[in-house]
Write a protein that holds these residues in place. Structure first.
Motif, short mmCIF file in Angstrom:
data_model
loop_
_atom_site.label_atom_id
_atom_site.label_comp_id
_atom_site.label_asym_id
_atom_site.label_seq_id
_atom_site.Cartn_x
_atom_site.Cartn_y
_atom_site.Cartn_z
N ALA A 114 -59.24 35.42 18.00
CA ALA A 114 -58.94 36.23 19.20
C ALA A 114 -58.68 35.36 20.43
CB ALA A 114 -60.11 37.15 19.50
N HIS A 115 -58.82 34.06 20.27
CA HIS A 115 -58.68 33.16 21.41
C HIS A 115 -57.20 32.82 21.61
CE1 HIS A 115 -61.15 31.15 24.21
NE2 HIS A 115 -60.61 29.99 24.00
N VAL A 116 -56.40 33.82 22.00
CA VAL A 116 -54.95 33.59 22.16
C VAL A 116 -54.64 33.40 23.64
CG1 VAL A 116 -54.31 34.94 20.12
CG2 VAL A 116 -54.48 36.08 22.33
N ASP A 117 -53.49 32.78 23.91
CA ASP A 117 -53.11 32.54 25.29
C ASP A 117 -52.40 33.78 25.83
OD1 ASP A 117 -52.38 31.57 27.70
OD2 ASP A 117 -50.83 30.21 26.95
N LEU A 118 -52.99 34.41 26.84
CA LEU A 118 -52.41 35.64 27.40
C LEU A 118 -51.70 35.37 28.73
CD1 LEU A 118 -55.40 38.05 26.70
CD2 LEU A 118 -53.27 37.92 25.41
N GLY A 119 -51.70 34.14 29.18
CA GLY A 119 -51.12 33.84 30.48
C GLY A 119 -52.07 34.23 31.60
N SER A 120 -51.61 34.03 32.84
CA SER A 120 -52.53 34.22 33.96
C SER A 120 -52.61 35.67 34.45
CB SER A 120 -52.12 33.32 35.11
OG SER A 120 -50.79 33.65 35.46
N GLU A 121 -51.65 36.51 34.04
CA GLU A 121 -51.61 37.86 34.61
C GLU A 121 -52.20 38.93 33.71
OE1 GLU A 121 -47.54 38.49 35.57
OE2 GLU A 121 -47.67 37.18 37.32
N ARG A 122 -52.60 38.52 32.50
CA ARG A 122 -53.07 39.53 31.56
C ARG A 122 -54.51 39.26 31.15
NH1 ARG A 122 -48.80 42.23 29.92
NH2 ARG A 122 -50.02 43.30 28.36
N GLU A 123 -55.20 40.31 30.76
CA GLU A 123 -56.53 40.10 30.19
C GLU A 123 -56.70 40.89 28.89
OE1 GLU A 123 -59.56 42.08 32.78
OE2 GLU A 123 -58.37 41.17 34.39
N MET A 124 -57.65 40.43 28.12
CA MET A 124 -57.91 41.06 26.84
C MET A 124 -58.57 42.42 27.06
SD MET A 124 -60.04 39.44 23.75
CE MET A 124 -61.69 39.82 24.22
N VAL A 125 -58.08 43.42 26.35
CA VAL A 125 -58.73 44.73 26.41
C VAL A 125 -59.58 44.91 25.15
CG1 VAL A 125 -58.35 47.22 26.50
CG2 VAL A 125 -56.87 45.71 27.81
N ARG A 126 -59.06 44.49 24.03
CA ARG A 126 -59.86 44.54 22.81
C ARG A 126 -59.22 43.73 21.70
NH1 ARG A 126 -58.67 47.46 18.45
NH2 ARG A 126 -56.82 48.76 18.52
#
Ligand SMILES: Nc1ncnc2c1ncn2[C@@H]1O[C@H](COP(=O)(O)OP(=O)(O)OP(=O)(O)O)[C@@H](O)[C@H]1O
Ligand SMILES: [Mg+2]
Length: 398
Positions: A114-126
């Motif tokens: 689950a440790h993927v790069d989402l960039g600076s504008e996004r966050e993990m929801v689930r």
């Protein structure tokens, strides 16, 4: 006496806020103790635009659900919706020293995946668990206790724009509640209405709301595709308002009473014009043509998503629709004809208590949020930090 597990679930939809207070029973059933819906203005396509008006609607719905249940819950599991939600695949592989797979190993490989790069504008929801492989053998449901050298995990990380998430949390807190967890709305509705068998053999789920349509595809027991389009039943209402020259409330009424996809009904309807008291006659065909044009556009959008999946014979369990927009007359048969797959309305199941209202397809999201909360309560364990957050979602949605 064991402590009762009560929870508050909220769905801040584009057209209505739904609130549900439920008790998680030990047998896995959910007893509905309070349920309420309040119409909302100030939401657009699943996103918060007018904080105060939305907060008022949340407060009203949640207070009514609480008072029906005789509860005073201030923490809520909340649905999150909108086309900003996306999925990112993640994988990880670990070597096992002990030879026997322990619970910690499963947690560890899922957390790494689950440790993927989402960039600076996004966050993990689930995090959605897609598959576990043991020494290269895929499709292992419960690897714990097996003997192996390696353990691999495939996940989907659902993420959303941080600004949207912040505003949703903010509006819930303005209403006097705090967000215990966020659940993507399409997933929540799917949880409420899809059976394990349907997910196994293949099913398309459409959550047709007022401003959005959530599209999820399940196959082999796992989520295979997920997307949200910014189009729902409200577009038909606004088209009718503009096209027929009537106020939006009247357009909504005309839609609910007369709109039917594929209908060949003839005749005219008497309605009041926007400008005042004068009455005008509208050919029913004109109304149906406006509806048909929007439904065609919507169907094209949905198809663009479904084309990303390789089908051999289509989804064996067909299409299951939830959301108020799914109640549009003739929509199901229109899709059956166009796609050649069976289409049905999804009804929330596994409910007791005040379940009549909550069994309607329009309440699938809030019911699914509560079901997710019940699963969380069963799987909660003492851990800390982001690992716990990841584990929570993995447990929740596997
Ligand atoms: N009987 C019906 N026939 C046609 N449309 C209907 C019917 N009942 C409700 N709708 C439509 O369903 C839509 C609302 O559905 P729903 O309550 O699922 O949306 P929402 O959750 O508020 O929105 P979203 O999920 O997009 O944020 C409205 O556009 C409404 O006009
Ligand atoms: Mg909705």
């Amino acid at each position: 006496m064991p402590k009762r597990q009560l929870m508050l679930a909220l769905d801040v939809g584009t057209t209505k806020v739904s609130a549900l207070v439920a008790e998680a029973k030990p047998d896995g059933e959910l007893a509905v103790l309070g349920i309420a819906a309040t119409p909302v203005v100030g939401m657009r396509r699943g996103l918060v635009f007018e904080v105060e008006r939305v907060a008022l609607a949340i407060r009203d719905a949640a207070n009514r659900a609480n008072s029906m249940a005789g509860s005073d819950l201030a923490q809520a599991a909340v649905a999150i919706n909108g086309d900003h939600l996306t999925i990112t695949p993640g994988q990880a592989k670990i070597s096992l020293k002990s030879g026997v797979i322990r619970d910690e190993d499963v947690r560890s490989v899922l957390a790494r995946a689950a440790h993927v790069d989402l960039g600076s504008e996004r966050e993990m929801v689930r995090v959605i668990r897609r598959g576990i492989a043991v020494d290269g053998f895929r499709g292992v449901a419960d690897p714990q206790g097996m003997v192996a050298h390696t353990l691999e995990a495939d996940v989907f990380v659902v993420s959303g724009l941080s600004t949207v998430i912040r505003n949703l949390r903010h509006v819930v807190s303005m209403a006097g509640f705090s967000v215990a967890s966020l659940v993507p709305a399409p997933e929540a509705s799917a949880t409420a209405v899809l059976t394990a068998d349907e997910r196994q053999v293949g099913v398309v789920h459409l959550d047709v709301g007022g401003g959005t349509t959530g599209i999820s595809v399940y196959r082999g027991g796992h989520l295979e595709y997920f997307g949200v389009i910014p189009l729902g039943g409200e577009s038909i209402t606004s088209d009718l308002s503009v096209g027929l020259g009537v106020v939006p409330t009247q357009a909504e009424r005309l839609k609910l009473e007369h709109a039917a996809v594929g209908s060949e009904r003839e005749g005219t309807l008497e309605v009041r014009a926007v400008s005042g008291q004068s009455v005008k006659l509208i050919p029913i065909k004109e109304l149906q043509d406006i509806v048909a044009a929007r439904v065609d556009e919507w169907t094209d959008y949905v198809e663009q998503h479904l084309q990303r999946i390789e089908w051999t014979k289509g989804p064996s369990a067909g299409v299951v629709m939830t959301g108020g927009g799914a109640l549009l007359k003739g929509l199901g048969s229109h899709l059956e004809e166009r796609w050649g797959w069976p289409v049905r309305l999804g009804t929330p199941f596994g409910l007791g208590g005040l379940s009549d209202l909550s069994r309607s397809p329009g309440y699938a999201t809030v019911v699914g949020v509560a079901k997710a909360g019940a699963q969380q309560a069963q799987t909660r364990e003492p851990e800390s930090g982001w690992r716990r957050a990841v584990q929570f979602w993995v447990n929740l949605w596997k």
